[in-house]
Design a protein around this motif. Structure first.
Motif, PDB file in Angstrom:
ATOM      1  N   HIS A   1       0.846  -1.198   0.000  1.00  7.78           N
ATOM      2  CA  HIS A   1       0.000   0.000   0.000  1.00  7.78           C
ATOM      3  C   HIS A   1       0.879   1.244   0.000  1.00  7.78           C
ATOM      4  O   HIS A   1       1.823   1.351   0.785  1.00  7.78           O
ATOM      5  CB  HIS A   1      -0.907  -0.005   1.243  1.00  7.78           C
TER       6      HIS A   1
ATOM      7  N   TYR B   1      -2.352   4.117   8.303  1.00  8.71           N
ATOM      8  CA  TYR B   1      -3.442   4.373   7.375  1.00  8.71           C
ATOM      9  C   TYR B   1      -4.733   3.786   7.942  1.00  8.71           C
ATOM     10  O   TYR B   1      -4.747   2.662   8.445  1.00  8.71           O
ATOM     11  CB  TYR B   1      -3.157   3.733   6.019  1.00  8.71           C
TER      12      TYR B   1
ATOM     13  N   THR C   1      -9.412   4.301   7.528  1.00 12.18           N
ATOM     14  CA  THR C   1     -10.517   4.921   6.799  1.00 12.18           C
ATOM     15  C   THR C   1     -11.438   5.626   7.780  1.00 12.18           C
ATOM     16  O   THR C   1     -11.845   5.064   8.804  1.00 12.18           O
ATOM     17  CB  THR C   1     -11.313   3.874   6.015  1.00 12.18           C
TER      18      THR C   1
ATOM     19  N   GLU D   1      -9.633   7.704   3.113  1.00  9.62           N
ATOM     20  CA  GLU D   1      -8.420   7.225   3.750  1.00  9.62           C
ATOM     21  C   GLU D   1      -7.665   8.372   4.418  1.00  9.62           C
ATOM     22  O   GLU D   1      -7.499   9.444   3.847  1.00  9.62           O
ATOM     23  CB  GLU D   1      -7.495   6.538   2.746  1.00  9.62           C
TER      24      GLU D   1
ATOM     25  N   LYS E   1      -4.001   9.346   6.496  1.00  6.13           N
ATOM     26  CA  LYS E   1      -2.599   8.966   6.653  1.00  6.13           C
ATOM     27  C   LYS E   1      -2.008   9.835   7.747  1.00  6.13           C
ATOM     28  O   LYS E   1      -1.996  11.064   7.643  1.00  6.13           O
ATOM     29  CB  LYS E   1      -1.850   9.170   5.333  1.00  6.13           C
TER      30      LYS E   1
END
Length: 229
Positions: free
Chosen positions: A85, A173, A175, A180, A182
């Motif tokens: 990712h 990370y 949601t 999303e 970070k």
């Protein structure tokens, strides 16, 4: 067909040359399952280099680096799930009501040196990674984890010994409301939850939260997400 898959796998790997000091997340190379998007699966003994963000393994006694990671669907270090990712492999951590990805990033830090009187000659703050390197913990594959302390330089003869430790710069990370987020420090936490800043600062202050400790970072993210309920 198996030979073809094996050939593909070998072409996706290369002999490893360290970009900087390798810092392995696990104390030993652990049984690892690699699942490719095309369906091929391989079992190897591997480890994760958290300094260079590379999956490393041995092939015929040669240390190899897994390349073309974008072709990989999932990696299981022991029973621990990882995915590729944002241009690095991230550990998938399941929480009660959500998942958090940890992009591990650990660097070697020179704390100073210890003189003949056992006193550090260079003022610095040692950053301990804590017990999240234990079996059953956040990075618990294969038993107890490397604890992040390099100790001293044994070749110094007991004088002016270099002291090293590891510093954690993880990225997390998750949601939130379908988007999303970070985060890697408190500033980014406040930015991700602007309407809850005061409550988050109160939590950070009362718990003396240090984002460079993975358990504390995960607990803070859990708290922040709970504020939306």
């Amino acid at each position: 067909m198996r030979k073809i898959f094996t050939l593909i796998f070998l072409t996706l790997c290369t002999i490893a040359f360290a970009q900087q000091k390798r810092l392995y997340l696990f104390p030993d190379f652990v049984k690892t399952k690699i699942v490719y998007k095309a369906g091929a699966k391989f079992m190897i003994m591997a480890n994760y280099d958290a300094a260079n963000k590379k999956v490393m393994y041995y092939q015929n006694q040669e240390l190899m680096e897994l390349v073309s990671p974008e072709l990989v669907d999932t990696i299981f270090f022991d029973n621990q799930k990882w995915v590729y990712h944002n241009k690095q492999f991230c550990q998938v951590v399941k929480r009660d009501n959500h998942e958090i990805l940890i992009g591990w990033n650990i660097t070697k830090v020179h704390d100073g040196y210890v003189g003949v009187y056992g006193i550090s000659q260079v003022p610095s703050q040692r950053v301990e990674l804590g017990d999240h390197f234990g079996m059953g913990g956040i990075a618990g594959a294969g038993g107890g984890m490397y604890n992040g302390s390099f100790g001293v330089n044994d070749k110094s003869g007991g004088r002016n010994m270099d002291v090293w430790s590891n510093k954690n710069h993880n990225t997390y990370y998750f949601t939130r409301k379908g988007k999303e987020c970070k985060v890697n420090n408190l500033k980014s936490i406040y930015k991700a939850f602007p309407e809850h800043t005061d409550k988050i600062k109160e939590c950070v202050g009362s718990n003396k939260t240090i984002m460079m400790e993975a358990r504390q970072a995960l607990a803070l993210i859990d708290f922040c997400l709970s504020l939306d309920n």
